[in-house]
Design an enzyme around this catalytic site. Structure first.
Site, short mmCIF file in Angstrom:
data_model
loop_
_atom_site.label_atom_id
_atom_site.label_comp_id
_atom_site.label_asym_id
_atom_site.label_seq_id
_atom_site.Cartn_x
_atom_site.Cartn_y
_atom_site.Cartn_z
N CYS A 1 -9.20 -3.99 -2.73
CA CYS A 1 -7.96 -3.56 -3.37
C CYS A 1 -6.96 -3.15 -2.29
O CYS A 1 -7.32 -2.54 -1.29
CB CYS A 1 -8.25 -2.38 -4.29
SG CYS A 1 -6.78 -1.56 -4.92
N HIS B 1 0.83 -1.21 0.00
CA HIS B 1 0.00 0.00 0.00
C HIS B 1 0.87 1.27 0.00
O HIS B 1 0.71 2.15 -0.85
CB HIS B 1 -0.91 -0.02 1.23
CG HIS B 1 -1.79 1.17 1.35
ND1 HIS B 1 -3.12 1.16 0.98
CD2 HIS B 1 -1.55 2.43 1.79
CE1 HIS B 1 -3.64 2.36 1.17
NE2 HIS B 1 -2.71 3.15 1.68
N GLU B 2 1.79 1.35 0.93
CA GLU B 2 2.61 2.57 1.04
C GLU B 2 3.51 2.73 -0.19
O GLU B 2 3.68 3.83 -0.70
CB GLU B 2 3.43 2.57 2.33
CG GLU B 2 2.60 2.60 3.63
CD GLU B 2 1.60 3.75 3.72
OE1 GLU B 2 1.77 4.77 3.01
OE2 GLU B 2 0.62 3.63 4.48
ZN ZN Z 1 -2.70 5.14 2.00
ZN ZN Z 2 -7.80 -0.29 -6.60
#
Ligand code: ZN
Ligand code: ZN
Lengths: 181, 448
Positions: A151, A135-136
């Site tokens: 997601c 994510h990051e």
């Molecule tokens: Zn974020």
């Molecule tokens: Zn997405």
């Protein structure tokens, strides 16, 4: 999978148990971001960033300091820490990243089952950590939060949100990632 | 769509400006910062900001004074005041002057993000219809309802039609047809899309925990309740509650659910305070609920409350023309997730997929493509990798003399055989969770 040799991802654990960083975690990151993933242990003293009133560490300041002391390059660097992080306006964050930037930070503090007074579960911790790292790093490649709660770019406010989402970006976010990779 | 939203942060503290800008940019908004009220006034005079976060205590013109001037000159901007210490006087004054809200630092991350989304939703509602179409298109891109068959087009039309209202929708169709995708499409195309979508798989709720999962509990309500916990009903507040496998809900929970839907309030276990909840309900079932009502196993009043609008998702065998698109989608997803360079499928292999009966529908097709993808040796999936699909399916004989339980047992055995007794895959095809499958195997004495 051609990529310029200097374009890599570096995981930078700071007083962080490296055993949790499994082969699987590296491979998944390499597949998603299409570049090699390395590990490096930076010398970084977190004490100056501790806020005794909040009993937490200030992530914005850590990132800022780290950027100042690290030479600019093409690699994306993700700091990994055990400490509980906050940014001044918020009660806590799982991590922080610079949009289109080079740096990110992820904390394992609130990803551990013990934090919720449940029995330790290393498999689950690894899974959560992987999702937060993807994510990051996604932010450093310019991805913004996604409305699809499956997601990986969906924002997690609780560890349940993290458990609910996939390790991978959705089709839409993958397509955006393809444009920049 | 978020990059069209412009936010200004006004705070004399550098670290607050920087961290908040970074945080909101991750949501995709366009964010600018100002160190003083004077600077903020200059910027707002030049650009149409949607909202501003303003610190109350600043040197020079303070936050309240800035708020007054903004409301006076640029009344369309929504202003949220921030302060380090809660002070009732300040809050009251700010609200009187027309602030949208008042925040005490530090805020909970979800609270701020939610607030921004609420402001956007309200602003969009004011200029609605222009954006509505665009929103539905964005939403549908995100839910992967794939196909161009008349059946799929009809469903998308129904989704569009029903999304804008608050109507309850009952989604029917066999296991694996993608009922949850339809529910997600409705949520993301609805005005509630900025609020949570909470999914409850009624069949997967462990017996005995159903109530605490749905209603939540207070700390100490029972052994093991170390923390108070919001239940699903509360978590869905403002958004959409999707009850999957609604036919599996036991009699007591049917009554409880009906009461919640009627009274729109809940009480946590171990509490006597009722909490107002507001959510839209979507439900799905692969069982014929109408028949269950006639049999007396599903409450009629609950059925009518859920079945205000009905969407039927057809089985895959009735939309064979969508198979190529689905296969292409699954392969591209797998290629990205694994890095393995499989680019497509041979025409012959595709024929084979089109001829298969797909009792487990899209989910079964997905599993089959996954399996073939993993074993593929070249750039294309060939018939060889699909050898596990039996060429002629032995038709399941369902003699009228068989009981429902006997048919269930036979079907589970068939599916398990097809999946090489892989429990996860079997459960996926059957549309139940693994625990339920284990229990059923035990019940019917099914072993490998
Ligand atoms: Zn974020
Ligand atoms: Zn997405």
């Amino acid at each position: 999978m051609a990529s310029k040799s200097e374009e890599k991802i570096i995981l930078a654990p700071v007083h962080f148990p490296k055993e949790i960083l499994s082969r699987h975690l590296f491979e998944t990151l390499e597949t998603i971001f299409k570049r090699p993933v390395y590990i490096a242990s930076p010398k970084l003293d977190l004490h100056p960033f501790f806020d005794p009133a909040r009993d937490q560490y200030q992530s914005t300041a850590i990132l800022k300091h780290f950027i100042k002391t690290t030479p600019r390059g093409e690699s994306k660097i993700c700091l990994l820490v055990k400490e509980d992080l906050f940014i001044p306006v918020l009660t806590f964050v799982f991590g922080e990243a610079h949009m289109y930037g080079q740096f990110a930070i992820v904390s394992s503090h609130r990803l551990r089952e013990q934090f919720y007074m449940r029995e330790e579960n290393l498999k689950l911790l690894e899974q959560r950590l992987l999702k937060e790292i993807v994510h990051e790093l996604g932010h450093t490649f310019g991805l913004v939060h996604c409305m699809d709660d499956r997601c990986v770019m969906h924002n997690s406010y609780t560890v349940e949100d993290t458990d609910h989402k996939n390790v991978y970006p959705c089709e839409v976010c993958f397509a955006k990632l393809d444009e920049v990779l | 769509m978020n990059e069209n939203v412009k936010i200004l942060i006004v705070d004399d503290e550098l670290i607050v400006r920087e961290s908040m800008k970074g945080w909101l940019e991750e949501d995709g908004y366009h964010v600018e910062v100002a160190e003083t009220a004077e600077a903020a006034l200059g910027m707002i005079g030049e650009k149409e900001f949607d909202m501003a976060f303003v610190d109350i205590k600043m040197p020079g013109i303070d936050g309240i004074e800035l708020l007054k001037r903004l409301k006076d000159q640029y009344s369309t901007i929504d202003v949220v005041m921030m302060t380090a210490y809660a002070s009732v006087d300040n809050a009251v004054e700010a609200m009187k002057v027309g602030a949208y809200d008042y925040l005490t630092k530090p805020f909970d991350p979800d609270y701020v993000s939610m607030m921004v989304r609420k402001i956007i939703a309200r602003r969009q509602l004011e200029q609605e219809n222009v954006r509505l179409k665009e929103n539905i298109e964005t939403a549908l891109k995100h839910v992967h309802i794939i196909g161009e068959s008349p059946a799929i087009k009809a469903i998308l039309k129904q989704v569009e039609e029903v999304a804008v209202s608050d109507t309850s929708v009952l989604i029917g169709g066999e296991s694996g047809t993608g009922k949850e995708m339809v529910a997600r499409a409705i949520h993301y195309a609805s005005p509630r899309r900025f609020e949570p979508l909470v999914v409850v798989s009624c069949g997967a709720l462990p017996e005995g925990l159903v109530e605490s999962e749905l209603f939540g509990y207070e700390r100490g309500a029972f052994t093991g309740a170390f923390y108070k916990k919001k239940g699903k009903f509360e978590a869905a507040n403002g958004g959409t509650l999707f009850l999957d496998e609604i036919g599996e809900l036991n009699a007591k929970m049917q009554v409880d659910l009906l009461r919640v839907l009627q009274e729109r309030e809940i009480t946590r276990i171990g509490s006597n305070k009722s909490i107002k909840v507001d959510f839209r309900v979507l439900a799905a079932s692969n069982r014929n609920l109408k028949e269950m009502v006639e049999e007396g196993t599903f409450r009629e009043d609950l059925f009518y409350r859920l079945n205000v609008f009905n969407i039927h998702v057809p089985p895959l065998r009735e939309r064979v023309e969508d198979i190529p698109l689905l296969v292409e989608y699954f392969i591209s997803m797998l290629r990205r997730q694994t890095g393995k360079q499989v680019e497509g499928i041979t025409a012959q292999a595709l024929n084979k997929l089109k001829q298969h009966g797909w009792p487990g529908n899209v989910r079964e097709l997905q599993n089959a493509v996954e399996r073939a993808f993993v074993t593929a040796k070249g750039k294309l999936i060939t018939t060889e990798e699909l050898a596990f699909l039996a060429p002629e399916k032995i038709p399941v004989v369902t003699s009228p003399s068989l009981s429902l339980a006997e048919i269930e047992k036979m079907h589970i055995e068939n599916v398990l055989k097809e999946c090489d007794y892989n429990i996860s895959m079997g459960a996926k095809v059957l549309g139940i969770d693994r625990t339920t499958l284990y229990n059923k195997m035990k019940k019917y004495g099914i072993e490998k």
